[in-house]
Scaffold this motif. Structure first.
Motif, short mmCIF file in Angstrom:
data_model
loop_
_atom_site.label_atom_id
_atom_site.label_comp_id
_atom_site.label_asym_id
_atom_site.label_seq_id
_atom_site.Cartn_x
_atom_site.Cartn_y
_atom_site.Cartn_z
N UNK A 154 0.83 -1.21 0.00
CA UNK A 154 0.00 0.00 0.00
C UNK A 154 0.87 1.26 0.00
N UNK A 155 1.91 1.26 0.83
CA UNK A 155 2.80 2.43 0.86
C UNK A 155 3.56 2.59 -0.45
N UNK A 156 3.94 1.48 -1.07
CA UNK A 156 4.65 1.54 -2.34
C UNK A 156 3.76 2.15 -3.42
N UNK A 157 2.52 1.71 -3.49
CA UNK A 157 1.60 2.21 -4.52
C UNK A 157 1.32 3.70 -4.30
N UNK A 158 1.12 4.11 -3.06
CA UNK A 158 0.86 5.52 -2.76
C UNK A 158 2.05 6.38 -3.16
N UNK A 159 3.24 5.97 -2.79
CA UNK A 159 4.43 6.75 -3.11
C UNK A 159 4.67 6.81 -4.62
N UNK A 160 4.48 5.70 -5.30
CA UNK A 160 4.67 5.68 -6.75
C UNK A 160 3.64 6.59 -7.44
N UNK A 161 2.42 6.62 -6.93
CA UNK A 161 1.40 7.49 -7.52
C UNK A 161 1.75 8.96 -7.32
N UNK A 162 2.29 9.31 -6.16
CA UNK A 162 2.68 10.70 -5.92
C UNK A 162 3.84 11.11 -6.84
#
Length: 71
Positions: free
Chosen positions: A44-52
């Protein structure tokens, strides 16, 4: 000259975002390998950071393209 700068800026933004997202993925895979029970949180943290990162890169590419297309 501004058109050249805009094109270079858009290219660098795309390359930088690709490298950043690649490093995020690498870190996430290593973290999941070390601690498999935290897979959901890490993903979840990986996807959020990649989206930002991708959002910021999109703004940079658009700004570069606007510099290229402006007269």
């Amino acid at each position: 000259m501004a058109q050249f700068g805009g094109a270079v800026g858009a290219g660098l933004a795309a390359i930088g975002a690709g490298i950043g997202i690649g490093l995020i993925g690498k870190g996430a895979v290593e973290s999941i390998a070390r601690q498999p029970e935290a897979t959901g949180d890490i993903r979840a943290n990986m996807i959020l950071t990649a989206a930002l990162i991708e959002g910021v890169a999109l703004f940079a590419v658009i700004a570069g393209l606007l510099a290229v297309l402006s007269k």
